[in-house]
Design a protein around this motif. Structure first.
Motif, mmCIF file in Angstrom:
data_model
loop_
_atom_site.group_PDB
_atom_site.id
_atom_site.type_symbol
_atom_site.label_atom_id
_atom_site.label_comp_id
_atom_site.label_asym_id
_atom_site.label_seq_id
_atom_site.Cartn_x
_atom_site.Cartn_y
_atom_site.Cartn_z
ATOM 1 N N THR A 32 0.850 -1.191 0.000
ATOM 2 C CA THR A 32 0.000 0.000 0.000
ATOM 3 C C THR A 32 0.881 1.233 0.000
ATOM 4 O O THR A 32 1.878 1.286 0.735
ATOM 5 C CB THR A 32 -0.923 0.019 1.232
ATOM 6 O OG1 THR A 32 -1.662 -1.202 1.302
ATOM 7 C CG2 THR A 32 -1.892 1.185 1.169
ATOM 8 N N VAL A 33 0.515 2.216 -0.815
ATOM 9 C CA VAL A 33 1.272 3.466 -0.906
ATOM 10 C C VAL A 33 0.386 4.618 -0.458
ATOM 11 O O VAL A 33 -0.771 4.720 -0.866
ATOM 12 C CB VAL A 33 1.790 3.707 -2.341
ATOM 13 C CG1 VAL A 33 2.485 5.062 -2.443
ATOM 14 C CG2 VAL A 33 2.753 2.606 -2.744
ATOM 15 N N GLU A 34 0.936 5.486 0.373
ATOM 16 C CA GLU A 34 0.238 6.687 0.825
ATOM 17 C C GLU A 34 1.163 7.881 0.659
ATOM 18 O O GLU A 34 2.379 7.774 0.862
ATOM 19 C CB GLU A 34 -0.176 6.564 2.294
ATOM 20 C CG GLU A 34 -1.226 5.512 2.566
ATOM 21 C CD GLU A 34 -1.620 5.456 4.029
ATOM 22 O OE1 GLU A 34 -1.007 6.211 4.827
ATOM 23 O OE2 GLU A 34 -2.516 4.666 4.383
ATOM 24 N N GLY A 53 -0.028 4.696 -11.146
ATOM 25 C CA GLY A 53 -0.507 3.397 -11.566
ATOM 26 C C GLY A 53 -0.614 2.421 -10.415
ATOM 27 O O GLY A 53 -0.264 2.725 -9.267
ATOM 28 N N GLU A 54 -1.089 1.239 -10.739
ATOM 29 C CA GLU A 54 -1.251 0.174 -9.749
ATOM 30 C C GLU A 54 0.054 -0.594 -9.603
ATOM 31 O O GLU A 54 0.692 -0.962 -10.588
ATOM 32 C CB GLU A 54 -2.370 -0.774 -10.185
ATOM 33 C CG GLU A 54 -2.632 -1.909 -9.219
ATOM 34 C CD GLU A 54 -3.706 -2.849 -9.715
ATOM 35 O OE1 GLU A 54 -3.949 -3.879 -9.067
ATOM 36 O OE2 GLU A 54 -4.299 -2.547 -10.781
ATOM 37 N N ILE A 55 0.465 -0.863 -8.353
ATOM 38 C CA ILE A 55 1.742 -1.529 -8.086
ATOM 39 C C ILE A 55 1.645 -3.005 -8.445
ATOM 40 O O ILE A 55 0.694 -3.690 -8.090
ATOM 41 C CB ILE A 55 2.141 -1.373 -6.610
ATOM 42 C CG1 ILE A 55 2.275 0.101 -6.241
ATOM 43 C CG2 ILE A 55 3.454 -2.091 -6.333
ATOM 44 C CD1 ILE A 55 2.625 0.322 -4.800
ATOM 45 N N ARG A 56 2.648 -3.481 -9.162
ATOM 46 C CA ARG A 56 2.752 -4.900 -9.497
ATOM 47 C C ARG A 56 3.838 -5.602 -8.681
ATOM 48 O O ARG A 56 3.691 -6.770 -8.340
ATOM 49 C CB ARG A 56 3.034 -5.063 -10.987
ATOM 50 C CG ARG A 56 1.953 -4.475 -11.883
ATOM 51 C CD ARG A 56 0.692 -5.285 -11.830
ATOM 52 N NE ARG A 56 0.921 -6.618 -12.358
ATOM 53 C CZ ARG A 56 0.828 -6.924 -13.648
ATOM 54 N NH1 ARG A 56 0.483 -6.001 -14.536
ATOM 55 N NH2 ARG A 56 1.045 -8.154 -14.058
ATOM 56 N N SER A 57 4.931 -4.906 -8.400
ATOM 57 C CA SER A 57 6.012 -5.479 -7.591
ATOM 58 C C SER A 57 6.887 -4.348 -7.074
ATOM 59 O O SER A 57 6.773 -3.198 -7.530
ATOM 60 C CB SER A 57 6.851 -6.476 -8.402
ATOM 61 O OG SER A 57 7.571 -5.800 -9.420
ATOM 62 N N LEU A 78 9.416 0.607 -7.816
ATOM 63 C CA LEU A 78 8.058 0.097 -7.903
ATOM 64 C C LEU A 78 7.690 -0.109 -9.363
ATOM 65 O O LEU A 78 7.790 0.818 -10.171
ATOM 66 C CB LEU A 78 7.079 1.073 -7.253
ATOM 67 C CG LEU A 78 7.327 1.391 -5.770
ATOM 68 C CD1 LEU A 78 6.332 2.434 -5.281
ATOM 69 C CD2 LEU A 78 7.237 0.133 -4.924
ATOM 70 N N LEU A 79 7.293 -1.316 -9.710
ATOM 71 C CA LEU A 79 6.798 -1.612 -11.057
ATOM 72 C C LEU A 79 5.295 -1.376 -11.057
ATOM 73 O O LEU A 79 4.558 -2.012 -10.293
ATOM 74 C CB LEU A 79 7.106 -3.059 -11.437
ATOM 75 C CG LEU A 79 6.704 -3.486 -12.845
ATOM 76 C CD1 LEU A 79 7.528 -2.737 -13.881
ATOM 77 C CD2 LEU A 79 6.863 -4.992 -13.027
ATOM 78 N N VAL A 80 4.831 -0.449 -11.888
ATOM 79 C CA VAL A 80 3.423 -0.061 -11.890
ATOM 80 C C VAL A 80 2.841 -0.238 -13.287
ATOM 81 O O VAL A 80 3.548 -0.160 -14.299
ATOM 82 C CB VAL A 80 3.242 1.401 -11.432
ATOM 83 C CG1 VAL A 80 3.779 1.599 -10.030
ATOM 84 C CG2 VAL A 80 3.905 2.370 -12.390
ATOM 85 N N GLU A 81 1.556 -0.492 -13.322
ATOM 86 C CA GLU A 81 0.815 -0.521 -14.579
ATOM 87 C C GLU A 81 0.163 0.842 -14.730
ATOM 88 O O GLU A 81 -0.830 1.153 -14.061
ATOM 89 C CB GLU A 81 -0.226 -1.634 -14.554
ATOM 90 C CG GLU A 81 -0.908 -1.863 -15.878
ATOM 91 C CD GLU A 81 -1.755 -3.120 -15.877
ATOM 92 O OE1 GLU A 81 -2.458 -3.343 -16.880
ATOM 93 O OE2 GLU A 81 -1.711 -3.868 -14.877
ATOM 94 N N ASP A 82 0.746 1.686 -15.571
ATOM 95 C CA ASP A 82 0.369 3.090 -15.609
ATOM 96 C C ASP A 82 -0.845 3.385 -16.477
ATOM 97 O O ASP A 82 -1.217 4.554 -16.652
ATOM 98 C CB ASP A 82 1.547 3.949 -16.077
ATOM 99 C CG ASP A 82 2.098 3.519 -17.423
ATOM 100 O OD1 ASP A 82 1.449 2.674 -18.077
ATOM 101 O OD2 ASP A 82 3.161 4.011 -17.825
ATOM 102 N N GLY A 83 -1.484 2.378 -17.045
ATOM 103 C CA GLY A 83 -2.685 2.589 -17.842
ATOM 104 C C GLY A 83 -2.432 2.937 -19.291
ATOM 105 O O GLY A 83 -3.373 2.992 -20.089
ATOM 106 N N ALA A 84 -1.164 3.190 -19.659
ATOM 107 C CA ALA A 84 -0.853 3.486 -21.061
ATOM 108 C C ALA A 84 -0.955 2.219 -21.895
ATOM 109 O O ALA A 84 -0.713 1.109 -21.412
ATOM 110 C CB ALA A 84 0.542 4.091 -21.174
#
Length: 439
Positions: free
Chosen positions: A129-131, A158-162, A176-182
């Motif tokens: 979780t990121v805040e 984006g949503e964190i993957r790892s 942080l590996l994120v799925e940025d929606g692109a």
């Protein structure tokens, strides 16, 4: 023989994963935990590699699945393995499995206590979780580490993957590996545009459009200080505290150089792929080109000092890092990146196709010796134009999407006498096999 190429265009509808790197601000207890996790992962990596090599020597095959099962048994016999999260240790074995499939079991390197930069990965993004705490600070909740503060230097987006924790130049870093929606577009915004890129030691990258990309990555003062630190390092005693301080100072300087090189490659790649639907590079064997020519005592090398200087120039310009930056940036624009055979690209005239060693008069001057032509321009621009023209001869070298040997390609027979993972000398040594494992 057809030249090889590599395509980075993923096709429409494919979401893009990107990295976000932040500097951590850990408490003393969290820093000790990170060091402990990294040491345990290093022991698991080395033990798994040792087992794989012994298994291969017997003519059999070992992969991730049996090693992960044996790791669970080893945790019952060696309680110190339980200090690290289970999925972190499993990810270490997955990384080892991938490295062995891509490079071969006997070419994968050991993780040395002195040379390896500590790192480990949390593969489960749903457990994090990121805040955001303010304009400059944020925090992320990681398994067994709890809430960890970090410098909010850029939006997460984006949503964190790892998440990967690593040690770099005196600081712990989280990536942080994120799925940025692109999504990778099906077609480039300017279809039909092509550019060739010639990488060199004088100028980092020159395009067929006549654009030159280069910058110094180390200042004169930093180079002078680094040279003095190298001299002090050669005179210091191995394993001493003084040598450790010198190495830390050298790493601090080199970290700034690496960051500048990465920033340059990222910005250059973004500019190039934004304007071109096809990018053509030379298929350079950089590892072989930058290999030492020192030879052996029986057969010493020739012109070793000159080759050493060339190797440094090649590595300083970041040829491979620019290639990686291009393939990464191409995912956002739909650009295709291919690599072609570099043979005679610096000797061939881009106007008439005449090939001669005398065409290149110097490092920067190209003048065609064909009496009918006489074309003259910058040598790197001429080579880049030849690369652009050779793009039509590039073929895909990717094949299927499988990497290395399939998991089903095991020998029929079973090897006998194999030591389980938990019976390795590294695990039997217990706490002696890692640096710090708490009280």
């Amino acid at each position: 023989m057809a030249p090889a190429s590599v395509s980075t265009s993923l096709g429409g509808g494919v979401s893009v994963l990107s990295g976000r790197r932040y500097r951590l601000e850990l408490t003393a207890e969290q820093a000790n935990q990170c060091q402990e996790f990294a040491d345990i992962c290093r022991a698991v990596w080395n033990t798994g590699l040792e087992q794989r090599r012994e298994y291969r020597r017997r003519g059999a095959w070992m992969n991730y699945v049996p090693q992960a099962a044996e790791l669970a048994d080893a945790k019952r016999d060696h309680p110190w393995l339980g200090a690290a999260p289970s999925h972190v240790l499993q990810q270490t074995l997955r990384d080892l499995d991938r490295a062995c499939r891509e490079h071969g079991t006997f070419k994968v390197r050991w993780r040395s206590k002195a040379r390896w930069a500590p790192s480990f990965r949390f593969p489960a993004g749903n457990l994090m979780t990121v805040e955001r705490l303010g304009r400059k600070w944020g925090r992320v909740k990681l398994p067994k580490l709890g809430w960890v503060r970090f410098r909010w230097s850029r939006p997460l987006g984006g949503e964190i993957r790892s998440a990967t924790i690593s040690w770099k130049s005196g600081h712990w870093i989280v990536s942080l590996l994120v799925e940025d929606g692109a999504v990778t577009p099906e077609q480039h915004a300017i279809p039909g545009t092509t550019v060739g890129i010639d990488r060199g030691v004088k100028t980092a990258a020159v395009t067929s459009d006549g654009e030159f990309y280069d910058r110094p990555f180390i200042t004169v003062g930093e180079a002078r200080r680094y040279r003095r630190l190298q001299q002090r390092h050669s005179r210091s005693a191995p394993g001493s505290a003084n040598r450790a301080k010198i190495v830390a100072a050298m790493n601090k300087i080199m970290a700034r150089v690496v960051d500048r090189r990465g920033d340059f490659c990222t910005q250059t790649a973004a500019r190039i792929v934004r304007k071109n639907a096809l990018v053509v590079l030379e298929d350079l064997k950089i590892l072989s080109m930058s290999a030492s020519s020192a030879g052996t005592l029986a057969e010493p090398g020739r012109r070793v000092a000159q080759k050493r200087g060339l190797n440094r120039a090649i590595l300083d310009k970041g040829w491979h890092r620019l290639e990686l930056a291009l393939t990464s940036a191409a995912r956002y624009t739909g650009t295709t990146v291919v690599k072609v055979n570099p043979a005679y690209t610096s000797q061939r005239c881009s106007a008439c196709g005449f090939v001669s060693e005398g065409n290149r008069e110097s490092q920067a001057v190209f003048r065609c010796k064909n009496p009918v032509c006489g074309h003259a321009e910058h040598a790197d621009v001429n080579a880049a134009k030849n690369l652009r023209r050779a793009a039509g001869h590039a073929v895909s070298a990717c094949g299927d999407l499988g990497i290395g040997r399939s998991a089903k390609q095991e020998p029929v027979g079973r090897a006998t006498g194999r030591k389980p993972l938990g019976e390795s000398p590294s695990f039997r040594a217990g706490r002696k096999s890692i640096r710090r494992l708490g009280p």
